[in-house]
Design an enzyme around this catalytic site. Structure first.
Site, PDB file in Angstrom:
ATOM      1  N   ASP A 232       0.631  -1.290   0.057  1.00  0.00           N
ATOM      2  CA  ASP A 232      -0.049  -0.126  -0.080  1.00  0.00           C
ATOM      3  C   ASP A 232       0.810   1.404   0.017  1.00  0.00           C
ATOM      4  O   ASP A 232       1.794   1.351   0.447  1.00  0.00           O
ATOM      5  CB  ASP A 232      -0.923   0.139   1.294  1.00  0.00           C
ATOM      6  CG  ASP A 232      -1.867   1.070   1.315  1.00  0.00           C
ATOM      7  OD1 ASP A 232      -2.766   1.383   0.538  1.00  0.00           O
ATOM      8  OD2 ASP A 232      -1.722   1.893   2.591  1.00  0.00           O
ATOM      9  N   GLU A 262       1.439  -0.249  -4.954  1.00  0.00           N
ATOM     10  CA  GLU A 262       0.349   0.802  -5.319  1.00  0.00           C
ATOM     11  C   GLU A 262       1.118   2.032  -5.205  1.00  0.00           C
ATOM     12  O   GLU A 262       1.248   2.834  -4.375  1.00  0.00           O
ATOM     13  CB  GLU A 262      -0.689   0.818  -4.183  1.00  0.00           C
ATOM     14  CG  GLU A 262      -1.973   1.752  -4.590  1.00  0.00           C
ATOM     15  CD  GLU A 262      -2.176   2.576  -3.365  1.00  0.00           C
ATOM     16  OE1 GLU A 262      -3.487   3.336  -3.507  1.00  0.00           O
ATOM     17  OE2 GLU A 262      -1.890   2.696  -2.508  1.00  0.00           O
TER      18      GLU A 262
END
Ligand code: CA
Length: 482
Positions: A232, A262
């Site tokens: 993330d 990400e």
């Protein structure tokens, strides 16, 4: 995974009923049967409150096992239920990828005082006022877990920034000061320096923090048998940390351990910088492609379909591109809302599932439901998944040569009889295009399989035919079994 399909098995508005792991376990045979080869699960460890999606991470070692933050289970269930889901997925040959939130922590157990300086929100390199004593919830004692799995306790010195000072009741971005403190330099340059995203920003330059997070990566993988991570918020994390973290977990768990990051930026040059810094060691979500889909769906017939793949990761670095249509952040009401309109979604899924490049992801909200409303796209996605396995094989020719009508040909492979397909899409009026399968396919009869077109076509001596597509729609043609 080569020719694999990932499913993001959650969306932002799932009910807080602790049922997701149970549902996933029961769904495992169906996912495998549909051709899903990996499931990306949400942050599965304890967040600052039970209803949180997991991104307000509190304790990376509490997967719904300890009474912390008001409950044992997380939004999605208990640790025992997660083990059962993973066991069922593995029994069906489906990989499990854990969402790893290593940029920040939330929900500290107690307040600490330390020196910090306020910075501007839109330029974190610009300071406001003088260094001063502030107070924030940066102390973590994990009272429910104690020292089990890890005795590491977090303090203000493990963080680089916070967003609140309780001494003066001020909401702002504060950079923690002191020896060796400062924003990481290997981060995105948006807002001057985008190290800080939210909550207590972890100081990834600190050696003991790096050691503890590396240890966690190995521990989680060994405990649960994860096949990979979805990392993330890596645009807010030092790229040296990300690269070293991936190398460390692979050293322990094997080079096949899968990682997708990400790095949410629509700018291909920014993504290429990151790829250069990390040596292409992890895949990245193709955010530029998502934004092209979003733009195409917003602009309608004025969008130039010939540019749909321009400036995307799948165009520049297909070997690293994880292609997606929407996710939990882009869906309506979410932090980076930029959802792809419904009319365009079948085209977007057709492209990512049928083209030869990229590792496609299907979003839970597009397949099952969003905010408990059933998705209208499940039928077409099921059809495309079937076509991906049986027909989307072999060499590819792109026909991105017209502002409203574009398509591609997959030429098929000799050992799968009848394989190969034609995809045609229009964002305007009904269209047609002359496309060729090559002289070896001369005389074959082809038909359309989504139900959009009734008339068959016969390939001429060169294996060429004129294929048609209805207005604002897609058509997929395959060889007809006579
Ligand atoms: Ca950060």
């Amino acid at each position: 995974m080569k020719n694999g399909v990932m499913m993001q098995y959650f969306e932002w508005n799932l009910p807080n009923d602790g049922q997701l792991w149970k549902q996933l376990k029961e769904d495992a045979p169906h996912l495998a049967e549909r051709g899903i080869t990996a499931v990306w699960i949400p942050p599965a460890y304890k967040a600052d409150e039970q209803a949180d999606e997991g991104y307000a991470t509190y304790d990376l070692y509490d997967f719904g096992e300890f009474d912390q933050k008001g409950s044992v289970r997380t939004k999605y269930g208990t640790r025992a239920q997660l083990h059962e889901a993973i066991e069922a997925l593995h029994a069906n040959g489906v990989q499990v990828l854990l969402d790893a939130v290593l940029n920040h922590k939330a929900g500290g157990d107690y307040a600490e005082q330390f020196n910090a300086i306020e910075v501007k929100g839109d330029n974190r390199n610009e300071i406001i006022g003088k260094q001063r004593r502030i107070e924030a919830m940066t102390g973590y004692s994990f009272p429910g877990r104690g020292d089990k799995y890890s005795s590491y306790k977090w303090h203000w010195s493990d963080f680089s920034g916070v967003d609140y000072d309780s001494l003066t009741d001020t909401h702002a971005i504060f950079r923690i000061t002191g020896k060796g403190k400062g924003w990481s330099q290997g981060v995105d340059s948006e807002n001057g320096n985008y190290d800080y995203l939210l909550a207590n920003d972890i100081d990834l330059d600190r050696p003991q923090v790096r050691r503890e997070l590396f240890r966690w990566g190995r521990w989680a993988t060994e405990q649960f048998g994860f096949d990979g991570f979805r990392m993330d918020a890596i645009k807010h994390m030092d790229y040296n940390f990300t690269r070293d973290f991936v190398a460390d977990v692979r050293a322990a768990c094997g080079e096949q351990f899968y990682v997708v990051g990400e790095y949410w930026s629509g700018d291909i040059d920014t993504l290429e910088d990151f790829i250069e810094h990390t040596g292409g060691t992890l895949d990245i979500f193709d955010a530029p492609l998502h934004y092209n889909f979003h733009g195409a769906s917003e602009e309608g017939s004025s969008f130039d379909m010939a540019t749909l793949l321009d400036g995307t990761l799948v165009e520049r670095h297909p070997e690293l591109a994880v292609t997606l249509v929407d996710n939990h952040d882009s869906q309506p009401g979410s932090s980076l809302e930029s959802s792809v309109a419904d009319w365009f979604k079948p085209m977007a899924y057709a492209l990512i599932l049928l083209m030869s490049e990229g590792y496609p992801v299907i979003f839970y909200g597009d397949y099952y439901s969003e905010n408990r409303v059933a998705s209208p796209h499940r039928h077409i996605i099921d059809l495309l998944l079937d076509l991906r396995r049986s027909h989307a094989l072999g060499e590819q020719t792109l026909y991105f040569d017209h502002p409203s009508c574009v398509g591609l040909v997959r030429h098929g492979v000799a050992n799968v009889p009848g394989s190969g397909l034609v995809l045609l899409m229009s964002n305007d009026l009904a269209g047609n295009k002359e496309m060729s399968l090559g002289p070896l396919r001369a005389g074959e009869t082809w038909h359309e399989v989504t139900g959009a077109v009734n008339e068959d076509v016969v390939l001429d001596a060169e294996g060429t035919a004129t294929f048609t597509v209805p207005a604002r729609s897609l058509a997929v043609w395959i060889r007809k079994q006579l």
